[in-house]
Motif scaffolding. Structure first.
Motif, PDB file in Angstrom:
ATOM      1  N   SER A  33      -8.377  -8.436  -0.038  1.00 59.32           N
ATOM      2  CA  SER A  33      -7.354  -7.386   0.098  1.00 59.32           C
ATOM      3  C   SER A  33      -6.398  -7.710   1.234  1.00 59.32           C
ATOM      4  CB  SER A  33      -8.026  -6.033   0.346  1.00 59.32           C
ATOM      5  OG  SER A  33      -8.796  -5.647  -0.769  1.00 59.32           O
TER       6      SER A  33
ATOM      7  N   GLN B 168      -8.017  -9.546 -12.157  1.00 55.70           N
ATOM      8  CA  GLN B 168      -7.497  -8.177 -12.071  1.00 55.70           C
ATOM      9  C   GLN B 168      -8.404  -7.248 -11.261  1.00 55.70           C
ATOM     10  OE1 GLN B 168      -6.640  -7.701 -16.517  1.00 55.70           O
ATOM     11  NE2 GLN B 168      -4.723  -6.982 -15.636  1.00 55.70           N
ATOM     12  N   ARG B 169      -9.317  -7.830 -10.510  1.00 57.67           N
ATOM     13  CA  ARG B 169     -10.206  -7.057  -9.656  1.00 57.67           C
ATOM     14  C   ARG B 169     -10.401  -7.802  -8.335  1.00 57.67           C
ATOM     15  NH1 ARG B 169      -9.433  -3.847 -13.091  1.00 57.67           N
ATOM     16  NH2 ARG B 169     -10.886  -2.410 -14.130  1.00 57.67           N
TER      17      ARG B 169
ATOM     18  N   PHE C 249      -5.809  -4.521 -10.780  1.00 62.53           N
ATOM     19  CA  PHE C 249      -4.603  -5.129 -10.215  1.00 62.53           C
ATOM     20  C   PHE C 249      -3.833  -5.828 -11.333  1.00 62.53           C
ATOM     21  CE2 PHE C 249      -6.724  -4.053  -6.495  1.00 62.53           C
ATOM     22  CZ  PHE C 249      -6.021  -4.393  -5.345  1.00 62.53           C
TER      23      PHE C 249
ATOM     24  N   VAL D  59      -6.980 -12.992  -7.956  1.00 57.50           N
ATOM     25  CA  VAL D  59      -6.802 -11.574  -8.245  1.00 57.50           C
ATOM     26  C   VAL D  59      -5.984 -11.396  -9.525  1.00 57.50           C
ATOM     27  CG1 VAL D  59      -5.787  -9.396  -7.452  1.00 57.50           C
ATOM     28  CG2 VAL D  59      -7.027 -10.851  -5.848  1.00 57.50           C
TER      29      VAL D  59
ATOM     30  N   PHE E 217       1.471  -6.670  -7.040  1.00 49.87           N
ATOM     31  CA  PHE E 217       0.544  -6.012  -7.965  1.00 49.87           C
ATOM     32  C   PHE E 217       0.796  -4.507  -8.026  1.00 49.87           C
ATOM     33  CE2 PHE E 217      -1.828  -9.743  -6.469  1.00 49.87           C
ATOM     34  CZ  PHE E 217      -2.254 -10.299  -7.658  1.00 49.87           C
ATOM     35  N   ASP E 218       0.610  -3.958  -9.214  1.00 49.50           N
ATOM     36  CA  ASP E 218       0.442  -2.518  -9.376  1.00 49.50           C
ATOM     37  C   ASP E 218      -1.056  -2.255  -9.424  1.00 49.50           C
ATOM     38  OD1 ASP E 218       3.140  -1.699  -9.501  1.00 49.50           O
ATOM     39  OD2 ASP E 218       3.269  -2.378 -11.591  1.00 49.50           O
ATOM     40  N   LYS E 219      -1.511  -1.258  -8.686  1.00 43.31           N
ATOM     41  CA  LYS E 219      -2.946  -1.029  -8.553  1.00 43.31           C
ATOM     42  C   LYS E 219      -3.320   0.331  -9.129  1.00 43.31           C
ATOM     43  CE  LYS E 219      -2.322  -3.399  -4.124  1.00 43.31           C
ATOM     44  NZ  LYS E 219      -0.841  -3.336  -4.190  1.00 43.31           N
TER      45      LYS E 219
END
Length: 310
Positions: A34, A17-18, A57, A13, A49-51
């Motif tokens: 997830s 970043q996805r 992510f 992730v 992570f900040d989403k």
């Protein structure tokens, strides 16, 4: 005790970043990814992570620190698996190499097929693309680039300098007046790169040789430029290792126009202990040195290392 699978999901992730992209690479459902990330964040009692819909992510400050440790763990696990499974002796498993487009297609691809012939238990991926390969995202085990990486935990070596020259098709050159000096180039059209989309400043060279208003065809792909040149309507600067292998092309102002660039090979520091990665590393280093004449425009033939042993 942290779960190793949780670390694998976290690393994918962080690199993609996805969640959906990580799930595809891991071969699982995105809901599984997830759930694993949520479990890991609970175990660590921190948000990794900040989403957001725009950026996906992205690592938090704590996530960035944890990423460095997770990569070290990953390298140790991969080395242990290789040693215990005997891959270090038999050279089995999988390798991926990223490269610039022209070099990857005209030099690296045939060399890697020869390497696979020597080690048939290996499977190989090659990624010849007109962009930089991200080793931090584990897009490849080995990268070959026009520039030396400025930072990062990388093992790096200079492969070789290579030459580029001005070329035209022999058919085109036979139909136009002889080109005896740079002044004569003003009567010709040219092929080049889309400058605003260049991924490296090392690809900027045509503007120093010809007026920009004479560039009638542009492409982000050097292979597209090569095929456009074969249509016999203009001139183009090409790497010698591409053009010299094609008897339909001839250099123009051979002694006057020569551009020199370099290839750099690098891998993640933790892969220096991988026997199969280092075997390919040594093979490519020796093979490129063997083909110095081709890369510098003094030969039109790709050579292979003799025998099966390296």
């Amino acid at each position: 005790m942290l779960d190793w699978d949780g670390l694998r999901y976290f690393l994918e992730v962080a690199r993609t970043q996805r969640v959906s992209a990580a799930a595809l690479r891991l071969g699982v459902q995105h809901t599984t990814v997830s759930r694993r990330i949520q479990t890991l964040e609970r175990e660590l009692n921190t948000r990794l992570f900040d989403k957001s819909k725009a950026t996906g992510f992205t690592l938090t400050e704590e996530g960035t620190r944890f990423f460095a440790y997770a990569e070290q763990i990953e390298g140790t696990v991969l080395k242990a698996r290789e040693e215990v499974s005997g891959q270090s002796q038999t050279l089995s498993g999988h390798l991926r190499v990223g490269s610039t487009e022209g070099f990857g297609s005209y030099v690296l691809a045939p060399l890697m097929m020869d390497f696979q012939r020597r080690y048939p238990a290996l499977t190989l991926d090659i990624m010849p693309v007109p962009r930089f390969i991200s080793l931090s995202k584990r897009e490849a085990d080995i990268a070959i680039s026009l520039e030396r990486p400025q930072r990062g935990p990388y093992l790096c070596t200079k492969l070789l300098d290579y030459s580029l020259k001005l070329y035209g098709s022999k058919t085109y050159l036979s139909q136009c007046a002889p080109i005896r000096s740079k002044a004569h180039l003003a009567a010709h059209d040219f092929i080049g790169y889309v400058e605003e989309l260049l991924f490296s400043d090392r690809l900027r060279y045509l503007e120093d040789i010809v007026p920009t208003d004479r560039v009638i065809f542009k492409s982000t792909s050097v292979i597209a430029q090569y095929h456009a040149l074969l249509q016999g309507r203009s001139l183009a600067i090409l790497p010698c290792f591409m053009a010299e292998q094609d008897a339909r092309l001839a250099p123009v102002l051979h002694d006057e126009i020569t551009i020199t660039r370099s290839f750099w090979m690098y891998c993640h520091e933790d892969l220096r202990h991988s026997t199969r990665v280092m075997a390919l590393w040594d093979y490519l280093k020796k093979s490129v040195q063997l083909n110095k004449a081709l890369l510098q425009g003094n030969s039109g033939q790709l050579l292979y290392l003799e025998g099966d042993a390296l």
